[in-house]
Design a protein around this motif. Structure first.
Motif, mmCIF file in Angstrom:
data_model
loop_
_atom_site.group_PDB
_atom_site.id
_atom_site.type_symbol
_atom_site.label_atom_id
_atom_site.label_comp_id
_atom_site.label_asym_id
_atom_site.label_seq_id
_atom_site.Cartn_x
_atom_site.Cartn_y
_atom_site.Cartn_z
ATOM 1 N N LEU A 6 -54.074 -4.436 -12.489
ATOM 2 C CA LEU A 6 -54.785 -4.630 -13.750
ATOM 3 C C LEU A 6 -55.373 -3.298 -14.193
ATOM 4 C CD1 LEU A 6 -56.874 -7.857 -13.053
ATOM 5 C CD2 LEU A 6 -54.671 -7.673 -14.181
ATOM 6 N N ASP A 8 -57.766 -2.002 -17.318
ATOM 7 C CA ASP A 8 -58.540 -2.309 -18.526
ATOM 8 C C ASP A 8 -59.929 -1.710 -18.380
ATOM 9 O OD1 ASP A 8 -59.738 -3.448 -20.800
ATOM 10 O OD2 ASP A 8 -58.510 -5.250 -20.606
ATOM 11 N N SER A 13 -62.884 -8.481 -20.502
ATOM 12 C CA SER A 13 -61.447 -8.813 -20.498
ATOM 13 C C SER A 13 -60.932 -9.008 -19.075
ATOM 14 C CB SER A 13 -60.642 -7.712 -21.180
ATOM 15 O OG SER A 13 -60.967 -7.638 -22.541
ATOM 16 N N LEU A 14 -61.389 -8.158 -18.163
ATOM 17 C CA LEU A 14 -60.977 -8.312 -16.762
ATOM 18 C C LEU A 14 -61.460 -9.647 -16.200
ATOM 19 C CD1 LEU A 14 -61.596 -4.710 -15.427
ATOM 20 C CD2 LEU A 14 -59.391 -5.859 -15.640
ATOM 21 N N PHE A 17 -59.351 -12.414 -17.500
ATOM 22 C CA PHE A 17 -58.046 -12.454 -16.841
ATOM 23 C C PHE A 17 -58.129 -13.215 -15.526
ATOM 24 C CE2 PHE A 17 -54.547 -10.958 -14.280
ATOM 25 C CZ PHE A 17 -53.495 -10.984 -15.171
ATOM 26 N N TYR A 18 -59.156 -12.921 -14.736
ATOM 27 C CA TYR A 18 -59.337 -13.628 -13.458
ATOM 28 C C TYR A 18 -59.526 -15.124 -13.669
ATOM 29 C CZ TYR A 18 -59.811 -9.359 -10.667
ATOM 30 O OH TYR A 18 -59.575 -8.176 -10.014
ATOM 31 N N LEU A 20 -58.245 -17.033 -15.961
ATOM 32 C CA LEU A 20 -57.113 -17.724 -16.586
ATOM 33 C C LEU A 20 -56.498 -18.790 -15.694
ATOM 34 C CD1 LEU A 20 -55.207 -14.810 -18.358
ATOM 35 C CD2 LEU A 20 -56.424 -16.707 -19.439
ATOM 36 N N TRP A 23 -54.869 -17.569 -9.339
ATOM 37 C CA TRP A 23 -53.755 -16.667 -9.101
ATOM 38 C C TRP A 23 -53.125 -16.870 -7.724
ATOM 39 C CZ3 TRP A 23 -51.803 -14.721 -13.260
ATOM 40 C CH2 TRP A 23 -52.619 -14.548 -14.367
ATOM 41 N N GLU A 33 -57.595 -3.193 -9.334
ATOM 42 C CA GLU A 33 -58.183 -3.242 -10.663
ATOM 43 C C GLU A 33 -58.630 -1.828 -11.033
ATOM 44 O OE1 GLU A 33 -62.441 -4.743 -12.066
ATOM 45 O OE2 GLU A 33 -61.167 -6.388 -11.354
ATOM 46 N N PHE A 55 -50.604 -5.283 -15.771
ATOM 47 C CA PHE A 55 -51.152 -5.682 -17.062
ATOM 48 C C PHE A 55 -52.048 -4.540 -17.507
ATOM 49 C CE2 PHE A 55 -49.923 -9.732 -15.315
ATOM 50 C CZ PHE A 55 -49.425 -10.399 -16.416
ATOM 51 N N ASP A 57 -54.140 -2.592 -20.635
ATOM 52 C CA ASP A 57 -54.739 -2.602 -21.969
ATOM 53 C C ASP A 57 -54.263 -1.349 -22.690
ATOM 54 O OD1 ASP A 57 -56.311 -2.606 -24.229
ATOM 55 O OD2 ASP A 57 -58.208 -2.350 -23.164
#
Length: 72
Positions: A6, A8, A13-14, A17-18, A20, A23, A33, A55, A57
């Protein structure tokens, strides 16, 4: 298990993402990260276990935030 990098500079935003998905349940591990492109590049140069995907940014604040990460 697939490994993801990751990149960003936005902590919100990070965190999003976690949040979502679970994982680990879907076979994905967050390998590292990075908070800017330079940090991501340093990680890629020093690690032997390269991530399977990244991913990134593309709209980070600093113009130097994302040097040519693809070169790693």
């Amino acid at each position: 298990m697939k490994r993801i990098l990751l990149v960003d500079d936005d902590f919100l935003s990070l965190n999003a993402f976690y949040a979502l998905t679970d994982w680990n349940r879907i076979g994905v591990q967050i390998a590292y990260e990075a908070h800017n492109g330079r940090e991501a590049l340093e990680y890629m140069e020093k690690t032997e276990a390269k991530p399977d995907a990244a991913f990134i940014d593309v709209c980070m604040q600093s113009p130097a935030a994302c040097p040519k990460v693809s070169s790693a």
